[in-house]
Design an enzyme around this catalytic site. Structure first.
Site, PDB file in Angstrom:
ATOM      1  N   HIS A 155      20.481  40.037  51.865  1.00  0.00           N
ATOM      2  CA  HIS A 155      20.809  38.705  51.348  1.00  0.00           C
ATOM      3  C   HIS A 155      20.164  37.591  52.156  1.00  0.00           C
ATOM      4  CE1 HIS A 155      23.938  39.743  48.325  1.00  0.00           C
ATOM      5  NE2 HIS A 155      23.864  40.887  48.974  1.00  0.00           N
ATOM      6  N   ASP A 362      17.063  30.006  54.963  1.00  0.00           N
ATOM      7  CA  ASP A 362      18.166  30.563  54.168  1.00  0.00           C
ATOM      8  C   ASP A 362      17.608  31.604  53.215  1.00  0.00           C
ATOM      9  OD1 ASP A 362      20.796  30.772  53.138  1.00  0.00           O
ATOM     10  OD2 ASP A 362      21.051  28.598  53.225  1.00  0.00           O
TER      11      ASP A 362
END
Ligand code: GDG
Length: 454
Positions: A155, A362
């Protein structure tokens, strides 16, 4: 279709009244369709965990969880997962700490997960392992004889090879991942970093996006995670008509709302973001008193020292900004470290003029996508987005900024406040159309179609 088995650190059991987040939404459909199993940590630590998982069934889906040994949890979670891997994966070598004992605990926890999961598996199950806490789970399952398909999805970002080699056990972890059949990443850049790094460091042959290792073929791919955009839009529209959002709107007294919502994490770039707001107030005196910035920074990983240090720094900076700019009837920055309910956030997103999402790095960043989905099509707000969030690949119509440059953030805020309705609409429509094409359910289906045996 084979039964789907999800393994992740935390298990998102459905609870009443709770709008589920990204992962749970994306996986719900596939779990239901195959009467699947979701396996992970119970949330409890005990001195001597029993090796059998506690199993329950809700709506045709089985949930299984185990406790983690008290002595292992801190070195596993605060130690190796979040003190070593998290900073490294976010390109922050300077924050990375390494300790062999913590790595050993990480391996023990992954092994304990495999030990408890194995008896629940059937030979033709498809196992899908999630994220950086479980890098060695696939290998542990293989070691215990599981021969079915195993997929892994990361992720968070994957850094370039020159950073990865700083990790003393880097090679061991790459090899462990190669026990899986499919390795998924958020973006093509992350996939490439892993693929070329692993090929070079382990001396592997490659074919297209496939790595060849010990006679096996390991596929890699980019699978950007999405959200249920239409569902979130409905939640936001409903919430915006409700009591909390109405109170919020009244409290703004016609000022434009700038909103940020993140876990309190150094990867989210909150310090630079606050400074960017400070630049706006200093550089554009005419805009002062016309804006209110709400930053929800939900406390996270308080057991890790760096997170506590960040909290202190942010507290101070918020105090300084308000001290300097506030008036008796105007507080420029509203800063909360409490968690806000998901529906409340959705309503706030909808009435905000600007969504401020400026991580230094991110994997994807779902807040960016949720902010877009929440907007009123007739009067959409503007998304300011870091070029280093995975989401920037799919949302080029946002105002993209370099999050290291606080002045650029300040300029983007001014540009967003001045942006005419037509331009806001055009940018929003392009972004929303793309979100509808890449929902969480589509993400899961794409990964699982690729993982399914030929
Ligand atoms: C990891 C990767 C990747 C935030 N504050 C509150 C709250 N949130 C919700 C948001 C969003 C979620 O939490 C955060 O998701 P992000 O994607 O932004 O970030 P991470 O938590 O770091 O997630 C990331 C993601 O995994 C999925 O693959 O995109 O890159 O780091 O849904 O709305 N929710 C509530 N209260 C808050 O105060 N209820």
């Amino acid at each position: 279709m084979a039964r789907l088995v999800i393994a992740s650190y935390r298990v998102a059991k459905p609870k009443r009244g709770m709008g589920a987040g990204g992962l749970a939404v994306g996986l719900a459909e596939a779990l239901k369709a195959t009467r699947g199993l979701w396996f992970g940590w119970s949330g409890h630590t005990v001195a001597q965990p029993v090796p059998e998982a506690e199993v329950s069934e809700i709506g045709g889906v089985t949930y299984a969880s185990i406790d983690i040994a008290s002595a292992d949890h801190a070195p596993f979670y605060a130690g190796f997962a979040n003190g070593t891997l998290w900073p490294l994966l976010h390109y922050r070598l300077g924050l990375m700490e390494f300790d062999r004992a913590a790595f050993a605990a990480y391996r023990r926890v992954n092994a304990a997960f495999a030990e408890a999961l194995l008896p629940l598996l059937r030979p033709d199950d498809m196992v899908w392992v999630h994220d950086y806490q479980l890098l060695t789970l696939g290998e542990e399952l293989r070691r215990r004889g599981f021969a079915g398909r195993i997929g892994f999805f990361l992720h968070v970002p994957f850094p370039p090879r020159d950073l990865w080699v700083a990790l003393p056990q880097g090679g061991v972890l790459l090899e462990a991942l190669l026990a899986c059949d499919l390795l998924g990443f958020q973006t093509e850049a992350d996939r490439g970093n892993f693929f070329f790094g692993a090929a070079r460091l382990l001396g592997l042959e490659t074919e297209g996006e496939t790595l060849l290792f010990k006679g096996r073929r390991i596929e890699t791919g980019a699978f950007p995670i999405g959200i249920d955009a239409n569902g979130f839009a409905r939640t936001a529209a409903r919430a915006a008509a409700g009591k909390t959002t109405t109170q919020m709107r009244e409290s703004l007294a016609d000022r434009a709302l700038i909103i940020g919502a993140d876990r309190l994490d150094y990867s989210k770039g909150l310090i630079n973001r606050f400074r960017g707001f400070d630049h706006l107030l200093r550089g554009q005196p005419s805009l002062r008193r016309r804006v209110t910035y709400l930053q929800v920074a939900a406390r996270s990983r308080v057991e890790v020292a760096q997170y506590r240090a960040l909290r202190r720094e942010l507290d101070q900076l918020a105090g300084r900004i308000n001290g300097e700019h506030a008036d008796f009837d105007w507080m420029p920055l509203r800063y909360m470290t409490r968690d806000v309910p998901r529906t409340t956030l959705a309503g706030f997103f909808r009435i905000a003029r600007i969504g401020l999402v400026t991580p230094l790095r991110d994997g994807m960043n779902l807040v960016a996508k949720e902010f877009v989905a929440a907007q009123d099509p007739a009067d959409p707000g503007v998304l300011i987005l870091s070029q280093f969030a995975g989401a920037a690949q799919e949302l080029p119509e946002a105002l993209l900024v370099n999050p290291y440059d606080s002045e650029e953030i300040g300029e983007a805020l001014a540009a967003a406040l001045a942006m005419p309705l037509e331009e806001r609409k055009a940018r929003w429509e392009a972004m929303m159309a793309r979100l509808r094409e890449g929902t969480a359910a589509i993400w899961a289906r794409r990964f699982l179609d690729r993982l399914a045996p030929a």
